[in-house]
Design a protein around this motif. Sequence first.
Motif, PDB file in Angstrom:
ATOM      1  N   ARG A  78      37.363  42.726  56.573  1.00  0.00           N
ATOM      2  CA  ARG A  78      36.787  44.401  56.643  1.00  0.00           C
ATOM      3  C   ARG A  78      36.654  44.817  55.172  1.00  0.00           C
ATOM      4  NH1 ARG A  78      36.277  48.369  54.742  1.00  0.00           N
ATOM      5  NH2 ARG A  78      36.972  50.563  55.792  1.00  0.00           N
ATOM      6  N   PHE A  79      37.380  43.847  54.041  1.00  0.00           N
ATOM      7  CA  PHE A  79      36.991  44.487  52.759  1.00  0.00           C
ATOM      8  C   PHE A  79      36.591  43.214  51.878  1.00  0.00           C
ATOM      9  CE2 PHE A  79      41.095  46.129  54.395  1.00  0.00           C
ATOM     10  CZ  PHE A  79      40.881  47.670  54.095  1.00  0.00           C
ATOM     11  N   SER A  80      35.961  43.963  50.776  1.00  0.00           N
ATOM     12  CA  SER A  80      35.364  42.925  49.764  1.00  0.00           C
ATOM     13  C   SER A  80      35.968  41.824  48.733  1.00  0.00           C
ATOM     14  CB  SER A  80      34.313  43.680  48.899  1.00  0.00           C
ATOM     15  OG  SER A  80      33.460  44.547  49.668  1.00  0.00           O
ATOM     16  N   ASN A  81      35.632  40.872  48.781  1.00  0.00           N
ATOM     17  CA  ASN A  81      36.146  40.054  47.557  1.00  0.00           C
ATOM     18  C   ASN A  81      35.832  40.151  46.558  1.00  0.00           C
ATOM     19  OD1 ASN A  81      37.392  38.567  49.800  1.00  0.00           O
ATOM     20  ND2 ASN A  81      35.729  37.449  50.250  1.00  0.00           N
ATOM     21  N   ILE A  82      36.587  40.764  45.274  1.00  0.00           N
ATOM     22  CA  ILE A  82      35.918  41.471  44.200  1.00  0.00           C
ATOM     23  C   ILE A  82      36.199  40.383  42.961  1.00  0.00           C
ATOM     24  CG2 ILE A  82      36.368  43.373  42.631  1.00  0.00           C
ATOM     25  CD1 ILE A  82      37.542  44.906  44.729  1.00  0.00           C
ATOM     26  N   GLU A  83      35.173  40.362  42.209  1.00  0.00           N
ATOM     27  CA  GLU A  83      35.168  39.585  41.017  1.00  0.00           C
ATOM     28  C   GLU A  83      35.262  40.450  39.974  1.00  0.00           C
ATOM     29  OE1 GLU A  83      31.855  36.817  38.348  1.00  0.00           O
ATOM     30  OE2 GLU A  83      31.642  37.163  40.431  1.00  0.00           O
ATOM     31  N   GLU A  84      36.287  40.195  39.135  1.00  0.00           N
ATOM     32  CA  GLU A  84      36.506  41.330  38.027  1.00  0.00           C
ATOM     33  C   GLU A  84      35.867  41.061  36.737  1.00  0.00           C
ATOM     34  OE1 GLU A  84      38.326  43.841  38.714  1.00  0.00           O
ATOM     35  OE2 GLU A  84      39.542  43.488  40.533  1.00  0.00           O
ATOM     36  N   ASP A  85      34.567  41.498  36.637  1.00  0.00           N
ATOM     37  CA  ASP A  85      33.777  41.266  35.467  1.00  0.00           C
ATOM     38  C   ASP A  85      33.922  42.397  34.604  1.00  0.00           C
ATOM     39  OD1 ASP A  85      32.432  42.826  37.286  1.00  0.00           O
ATOM     40  OD2 ASP A  85      30.506  42.339  36.240  1.00  0.00           O
ATOM     41  N   GLU A  86      34.502  43.825  35.036  1.00  0.00           N
ATOM     42  CA  GLU A  86      34.643  44.802  34.177  1.00  0.00           C
ATOM     43  C   GLU A  86      35.785  45.616  34.640  1.00  0.00           C
ATOM     44  OE1 GLU A  86      31.119  46.765  33.780  1.00  0.00           O
ATOM     45  OE2 GLU A  86      31.518  48.197  35.247  1.00  0.00           O
ATOM     46  N   ALA A  87      36.260  46.605  33.821  1.00  0.00           N
ATOM     47  CA  ALA A  87      37.363  47.337  34.333  1.00  0.00           C
ATOM     48  C   ALA A  87      36.979  48.339  35.581  1.00  0.00           C
ATOM     49  CB  ALA A  87      37.896  48.113  33.155  1.00  0.00           C
ATOM     50  N   PRO A  88      37.954  48.602  36.260  1.00  0.00           N
ATOM     51  CA  PRO A  88      37.489  49.436  37.502  1.00  0.00           C
ATOM     52  C   PRO A  88      37.386  51.021  36.942  1.00  0.00           C
ATOM     53  CG  PRO A  88      39.838  48.911  37.852  1.00  0.00           C
ATOM     54  CD  PRO A  88      39.199  48.144  36.710  1.00  0.00           C
ATOM     55  N   LEU A  89      36.390  51.427  37.437  1.00  0.00           N
ATOM     56  CA  LEU A  89      35.950  52.868  37.485  1.00  0.00           C
ATOM     57  C   LEU A  89      37.032  53.840  37.881  1.00  0.00           C
ATOM     58  CD1 LEU A  89      34.502  55.303  35.960  1.00  0.00           C
ATOM     59  CD2 LEU A  89      33.148  55.152  38.128  1.00  0.00           C
ATOM     60  N   HIS A  90      37.120  53.560  39.440  1.00  0.00           N
ATOM     61  CA  HIS A  90      38.294  54.125  40.061  1.00  0.00           C
ATOM     62  C   HIS A  90      38.772  52.891  40.919  1.00  0.00           C
ATOM     63  CE1 HIS A  90      37.137  58.222  38.841  1.00  0.00           C
ATOM     64  NE2 HIS A  90      35.739  57.856  39.194  1.00  0.00           N
ATOM     65  N   LEU A  91      40.180  53.001  41.396  1.00  0.00           N
ATOM     66  CA  LEU A  91      40.724  52.063  42.169  1.00  0.00           C
ATOM     67  C   LEU A  91      39.941  52.438  43.664  1.00  0.00           C
ATOM     68  CD1 LEU A  91      44.233  51.658  41.200  1.00  0.00           C
ATOM     69  CD2 LEU A  91      42.310  50.252  40.331  1.00  0.00           C
ATOM     70  N   LEU A  92      39.991  51.291  44.458  1.00  0.00           N
ATOM     71  CA  LEU A  92      39.648  51.115  45.933  1.00  0.00           C
ATOM     72  C   LEU A  92      40.887  51.316  46.866  1.00  0.00           C
ATOM     73  CD1 LEU A  92      36.604  48.589  46.083  1.00  0.00           C
ATOM     74  CD2 LEU A  92      36.491  51.064  45.555  1.00  0.00           C
ATOM     75  N   VAL A  93      40.601  51.561  47.952  1.00  0.00           N
ATOM     76  CA  VAL A  93      41.955  51.467  48.959  1.00  0.00           C
ATOM     77  C   VAL A  93      42.422  50.094  48.805  1.00  0.00           C
ATOM     78  CG1 VAL A  93      41.619  53.821  49.950  1.00  0.00           C
ATOM     79  CG2 VAL A  93      40.560  51.479  50.943  1.00  0.00           C
ATOM     80  N   SER A  94      41.504  49.194  48.670  1.00  0.00           N
ATOM     81  CA  SER A  94      41.903  47.678  48.832  1.00  0.00           C
ATOM     82  C   SER A  94      42.495  47.304  47.612  1.00  0.00           C
ATOM     83  CB  SER A  94      40.652  46.836  49.129  1.00  0.00           C
ATOM     84  OG  SER A  94      39.836  47.149  48.311  1.00  0.00           O
ATOM     85  N   ASP A  95      42.422  48.066  46.665  1.00  0.00           N
ATOM     86  CA  ASP A  95      43.064  47.850  45.055  1.00  0.00           C
ATOM     87  C   ASP A  95      44.705  48.172  45.113  1.00  0.00           C
ATOM     88  OD1 ASP A  95      40.847  46.323  43.864  1.00  0.00           O
ATOM     89  OD2 ASP A  95      40.336  48.627  43.467  1.00  0.00           O
ATOM     90  N   TYR A  96      45.096  49.116  46.035  1.00  0.00           N
ATOM     91  CA  TYR A  96      46.367  49.702  46.038  1.00  0.00           C
ATOM     92  C   TYR A  96      47.525  48.611  46.163  1.00  0.00           C
ATOM     93  CZ  TYR A  96      43.985  54.256  46.842  1.00  0.00           C
ATOM     94  OH  TYR A  96      43.356  55.450  46.685  1.00  0.00           O
ATOM     95  N   ASP A  97      47.433  47.723  47.129  1.00  0.00           N
ATOM     96  CA  ASP A  97      48.711  46.997  47.225  1.00  0.00           C
ATOM     97  C   ASP A  97      49.093  46.051  45.885  1.00  0.00           C
ATOM     98  OD1 ASP A  97      49.022  47.993  49.688  1.00  0.00           O
ATOM     99  OD2 ASP A  97      47.848  46.494  50.668  1.00  0.00           O
ATOM    100  N   THR A  98      47.777  45.708  45.164  1.00  0.00           N
ATOM    101  CA  THR A  98      48.037  44.863  44.082  1.00  0.00           C
ATOM    102  C   THR A  98      48.025  45.737  42.614  1.00  0.00           C
ATOM    103  OG1 THR A  98      45.514  44.472  43.890  1.00  0.00           O
ATOM    104  CG2 THR A  98      46.771  43.008  45.336  1.00  0.00           C
ATOM    105  N   GLN A  99      47.443  46.927  42.655  1.00  0.00           N
ATOM    106  CA  GLN A  99      47.273  47.403  41.303  1.00  0.00           C
ATOM    107  C   GLN A  99      48.115  48.948  41.218  1.00  0.00           C
ATOM    108  OE1 GLN A  99      43.806  47.473  39.091  1.00  0.00           O
ATOM    109  NE2 GLN A  99      42.554  45.960  40.720  1.00  0.00           N
ATOM    110  N   LEU A 100      48.712  49.257  42.394  1.00  0.00           N
ATOM    111  CA  LEU A 100      49.669  50.406  42.083  1.00  0.00           C
ATOM    112  C   LEU A 100      51.118  50.050  42.569  1.00  0.00           C
ATOM    113  CD1 LEU A 100      47.663  53.133  43.988  1.00  0.00           C
ATOM    114  CD2 LEU A 100      47.859  52.837  41.608  1.00  0.00           C
TER     115      LEU A 100
END
Length: 225
Positions: free
Chosen positions: A203-225
């Motif tokens: 359902r969600f994207s696999n993200i390659e962190e090549d720069e800082a996020p402008l805004h967090l995605l809902v899929s980031d919440y479990d790991t970054q909040l």
Amino acid sequence: MKRSRINDIIRQSDAFIRSFGYTLPPFAYLSPEALKAGDHAEIKRRRMGWDITDYGQGRYDEMGLFLFTTRNGLNEDLGQKSAMLYAEKIMISKQDQLSPMHRHDLKVEDIINRGGATLVIELFAADAEKGIDRSADVTVMVDGNWRTLPAGGHLKLAPGESVTLLPQHWHAFWGEGGDVLIGEVSTVNDDLNDNIFEMEIGRFSNIEEDEAPLHLLVSDYDTQL
């Protein structure tokens, strides 16, 4: 997907949304730091916010979807007489960008063409085992009127038109002739558990962190909040 591409999609999508006179809620523009520091537990709990998916396939332009969840209830409240039992999203389906065939076990949703080009929805009924019935007609409500299409029929919604999809409706969709701004009004939305895809995809994207996020995605919440 690269985070830089996600950041670009956020900027472009926000501009597209604003071009129709629609403005996202203030929490949409919180920086990751502000979202982490503030009292925003309900935003995380209800999984409200930015959602950009390529379904884990790495082909966003061909198969993907932009979504922003503006409000959402909780599964544990379903069945109560007085509770937030609904959700609302704004989405963008780009020209010929497939949102792949899927259905839901619980969610009933109205899909609304809010503006832009034509929204095409491919429809199938579910069989007795909840799989795709490739022979039966499928009947849906379009702006208060019942419409029956053959299996795999294409329902085309012009701006202002909408369709109500029930759990027995398998559906895929894309923009025809241009990009489409889509509204979704539904019962409680649970993207972690209530999406059943025909294909073996995520359902969600696999993200390659090549720069800082402008805004967090809902899929980031479990790991970054």
